[in-house]
Design a protein around this motif. Structure first.
Motif, mmCIF file in Angstrom:
data_model
loop_
_atom_site.group_PDB
_atom_site.id
_atom_site.type_symbol
_atom_site.label_atom_id
_atom_site.label_comp_id
_atom_site.label_asym_id
_atom_site.label_seq_id
_atom_site.Cartn_x
_atom_site.Cartn_y
_atom_site.Cartn_z
ATOM 1 N N THR A 54 0.812 -1.220 0.000
ATOM 2 C CA THR A 54 0.000 0.000 0.000
ATOM 3 C C THR A 54 0.847 1.273 0.000
ATOM 4 O O THR A 54 0.365 2.326 -0.399
ATOM 5 C CB THR A 54 -0.969 0.024 1.194
ATOM 6 O OG1 THR A 54 -0.237 -0.164 2.400
ATOM 7 C CG2 THR A 54 -2.030 -1.055 1.057
ATOM 8 N N GLU A 55 2.091 1.181 0.402
ATOM 9 C CA GLU A 55 2.962 2.357 0.387
ATOM 10 C C GLU A 55 3.133 2.866 -1.046
ATOM 11 O O GLU A 55 3.185 4.072 -1.288
ATOM 12 C CB GLU A 55 4.313 2.024 1.026
ATOM 13 C CG GLU A 55 5.286 3.183 1.077
ATOM 14 C CD GLU A 55 4.847 4.361 1.948
ATOM 15 O OE1 GLU A 55 5.550 5.374 1.943
ATOM 16 O OE2 GLU A 55 3.798 4.287 2.629
ATOM 17 N N LEU A 56 3.196 1.960 -2.004
ATOM 18 C CA LEU A 56 3.329 2.367 -3.402
ATOM 19 C C LEU A 56 2.084 3.107 -3.886
ATOM 20 O O LEU A 56 2.182 4.070 -4.645
ATOM 21 C CB LEU A 56 3.615 1.148 -4.284
ATOM 22 C CG LEU A 56 5.041 0.611 -4.126
ATOM 23 C CD1 LEU A 56 5.118 -0.829 -4.581
ATOM 24 C CD2 LEU A 56 6.022 1.479 -4.891
ATOM 25 N N TYR A 57 0.915 2.675 -3.436
ATOM 26 C CA TYR A 57 -0.319 3.379 -3.776
ATOM 27 C C TYR A 57 -0.298 4.788 -3.168
ATOM 28 O O TYR A 57 -0.697 5.757 -3.801
ATOM 29 C CB TYR A 57 -1.547 2.622 -3.250
ATOM 30 C CG TYR A 57 -1.837 1.334 -3.971
ATOM 31 C CD1 TYR A 57 -2.742 1.295 -5.033
ATOM 32 C CD2 TYR A 57 -1.235 0.146 -3.588
ATOM 33 C CE1 TYR A 57 -3.033 0.107 -5.684
ATOM 34 C CE2 TYR A 57 -1.521 -1.044 -4.235
ATOM 35 C CZ TYR A 57 -2.407 -1.064 -5.274
ATOM 36 O OH TYR A 57 -2.696 -2.238 -5.932
ATOM 37 N N ARG A 58 0.156 4.869 -1.927
ATOM 38 C CA ARG A 58 0.226 6.161 -1.243
ATOM 39 C C ARG A 58 1.177 7.103 -1.981
ATOM 40 O O ARG A 58 0.859 8.281 -2.208
ATOM 41 C CB ARG A 58 0.692 5.969 0.210
ATOM 42 C CG ARG A 58 0.591 7.220 1.045
ATOM 43 C CD ARG A 58 1.054 6.950 2.467
ATOM 44 N NE ARG A 58 2.501 6.905 2.551
ATOM 45 C CZ ARG A 58 3.286 7.979 2.616
ATOM 46 N NH1 ARG A 58 2.767 9.195 2.621
ATOM 47 N NH2 ARG A 58 4.579 7.858 2.685
ATOM 48 N N ILE A 59 2.316 6.586 -2.387
ATOM 49 C CA ILE A 59 3.299 7.390 -3.111
ATOM 50 C C ILE A 59 2.732 7.853 -4.452
ATOM 51 O O ILE A 59 2.927 8.993 -4.871
ATOM 52 C CB ILE A 59 4.618 6.597 -3.254
ATOM 53 C CG1 ILE A 59 5.322 6.562 -1.894
ATOM 54 C CG2 ILE A 59 5.515 7.186 -4.332
ATOM 55 C CD1 ILE A 59 6.507 5.642 -1.822
ATOM 56 N N LYS A 60 1.979 6.967 -5.115
ATOM 57 C CA LYS A 60 1.333 7.343 -6.374
ATOM 58 C C LYS A 60 0.294 8.440 -6.128
ATOM 59 O O LYS A 60 0.215 9.414 -6.878
ATOM 60 C CB LYS A 60 0.675 6.113 -6.995
ATOM 61 C CG LYS A 60 0.007 6.375 -8.327
ATOM 62 C CD LYS A 60 -0.567 5.086 -8.907
ATOM 63 C CE LYS A 60 -1.295 5.326 -10.208
ATOM 64 N NZ LYS A 60 -1.827 4.075 -10.778
ATOM 65 N N ALA A 61 -0.477 8.300 -5.065
ATOM 66 C CA ALA A 61 -1.481 9.319 -4.724
ATOM 67 C C ALA A 61 -0.822 10.659 -4.441
ATOM 68 O O ALA A 61 -1.338 11.715 -4.845
ATOM 69 C CB ALA A 61 -2.307 8.866 -3.520
ATOM 70 N N LYS A 83 -8.955 8.257 -5.692
ATOM 71 C CA LYS A 83 -9.188 6.889 -6.179
ATOM 72 C C LYS A 83 -8.042 5.969 -5.756
ATOM 73 O O LYS A 83 -8.264 4.846 -5.322
ATOM 74 C CB LYS A 83 -9.336 6.873 -7.704
ATOM 75 C CG LYS A 83 -10.622 7.490 -8.194
ATOM 76 C CD LYS A 83 -10.675 7.483 -9.713
ATOM 77 C CE LYS A 83 -11.843 8.303 -10.218
ATOM 78 N NZ LYS A 83 -11.824 8.516 -11.648
ATOM 79 N N VAL A 84 -6.827 6.467 -5.897
ATOM 80 C CA VAL A 84 -5.647 5.667 -5.552
ATOM 81 C C VAL A 84 -5.603 5.406 -4.042
ATOM 82 O O VAL A 84 -5.386 4.280 -3.598
ATOM 83 C CB VAL A 84 -4.352 6.355 -6.045
ATOM 84 C CG1 VAL A 84 -3.126 5.592 -5.594
ATOM 85 C CG2 VAL A 84 -4.364 6.490 -7.566
ATOM 86 N N VAL A 85 -5.836 6.465 -3.244
ATOM 87 C CA VAL A 85 -5.825 6.325 -1.779
ATOM 88 C C VAL A 85 -6.926 5.374 -1.323
ATOM 89 O O VAL A 85 -6.698 4.511 -0.482
ATOM 90 C CB VAL A 85 -5.967 7.705 -1.090
ATOM 91 C CG1 VAL A 85 -6.302 7.564 0.373
ATOM 92 C CG2 VAL A 85 -4.682 8.494 -1.235
ATOM 93 N N ASP A 86 -8.108 5.523 -1.895
ATOM 94 C CA ASP A 86 -9.217 4.640 -1.512
ATOM 95 C C ASP A 86 -8.894 3.180 -1.787
ATOM 96 O O ASP A 86 -9.210 2.304 -0.979
ATOM 97 C CB ASP A 86 -10.502 5.048 -2.231
ATOM 98 C CG ASP A 86 -11.126 6.318 -1.664
ATOM 99 O OD1 ASP A 86 -10.687 6.791 -0.585
ATOM 100 O OD2 ASP A 86 -12.051 6.852 -2.315
ATOM 101 N N THR A 124 -3.393 7.161 6.062
ATOM 102 C CA THR A 124 -4.574 7.894 6.514
ATOM 103 C C THR A 124 -4.340 9.399 6.448
ATOM 104 O O THR A 124 -5.225 10.151 6.024
ATOM 105 C CB THR A 124 -4.995 7.446 7.927
ATOM 106 O OG1 THR A 124 -5.159 6.028 7.921
ATOM 107 C CG2 THR A 124 -6.294 8.087 8.354
ATOM 108 N N MET A 125 -3.146 9.852 6.823
ATOM 109 C CA MET A 125 -2.859 11.297 6.739
ATOM 110 C C MET A 125 -2.846 11.771 5.284
ATOM 111 O O MET A 125 -3.327 12.862 4.980
ATOM 112 C CB MET A 125 -1.538 11.629 7.427
ATOM 113 C CG MET A 125 -1.664 11.687 8.937
ATOM 114 S SD MET A 125 -0.171 12.271 9.756
ATOM 115 C CE MET A 125 0.769 10.755 9.869
ATOM 116 N N THR A 126 -2.327 10.941 4.389
ATOM 117 C CA THR A 126 -2.362 11.289 2.966
ATOM 118 C C THR A 126 -3.813 11.397 2.503
ATOM 119 O O THR A 126 -4.186 12.338 1.797
ATOM 120 C CB THR A 126 -1.593 10.242 2.137
ATOM 121 O OG1 THR A 126 -0.242 10.167 2.625
ATOM 122 C CG2 THR A 126 -1.571 10.603 0.660
ATOM 123 N N ALA A 127 -4.642 10.452 2.942
ATOM 124 C CA ALA A 127 -6.070 10.473 2.591
ATOM 125 C C ALA A 127 -6.747 11.725 3.145
ATOM 126 O O ALA A 127 -7.592 12.328 2.474
ATOM 127 C CB ALA A 127 -6.751 9.214 3.113
#
Length: 130
Positions: free
Chosen positions: A38-45, A59-62, A74-77
């Motif tokens: 999930t870190e890769l998704y967060r970085i993409k977001a 969409k990416v964070v969700d 969660t903080m990124t979201a």
């Protein structure tokens, strides 16, 4: 995995140097190699957010939040949802952090108080929510 970490680092370097397309590309390569990371998704977001594309960032964070839930994600979201004006979702995410005894970082608090922009958050200093 080490490979996922390498892709995450390349993506972060690209984002911090203003190469948003490269940042997204590296994150996608990492996700392809390690779809549960999930870190890769967060970085993409964060790359989308740094570019001002908060709808895609959401969409990416969700999709990452469906797999995992931890402080940095969660903080990124929170930042993404706040930029989209989703105040109820921001409150919900803050409550999740409180329930898990995770503090909202000083930098995220500065952002929420309007002292720094989302773009500054993801492109200046560490380029992180922490």
């Amino acid at each position: 995995s080490e490979l996922a970490d390498a892709f995450a680092l390349q993506s972060t370097i690209s984002r911090m140097s203003g190469n948003i397309d490269g940042a997204i590309e590296w994150a996608d390569k990492g996700i392809k190699a390690s779809s549960e990371n999930t870190e890769l998704y967060r970085i993409k977001a964060m790359a989308y957010a740094a570019d001002g594309d908060f709808k895609t960032a959401k969409k990416v964070v969700d999709s990452a939040l469906e797999k995992d839930n931890y402080g940095m994600l969660t903080m990124t979201a929170i930042v993404v949802e706040n930029e989209l004006g989703n105040k109820d979702r921001v409150k919900e995410l803050k409550d999740i952090m409180k329930e898990n005894d995770v503090e909202i970082s000083e930098k995220t608090q500065k952002y929420l108080k309007g002292k720094i922009s989302a773009q500054e958050m993801f492109t200046k200093g560490t380029g992180e929510v922490e």
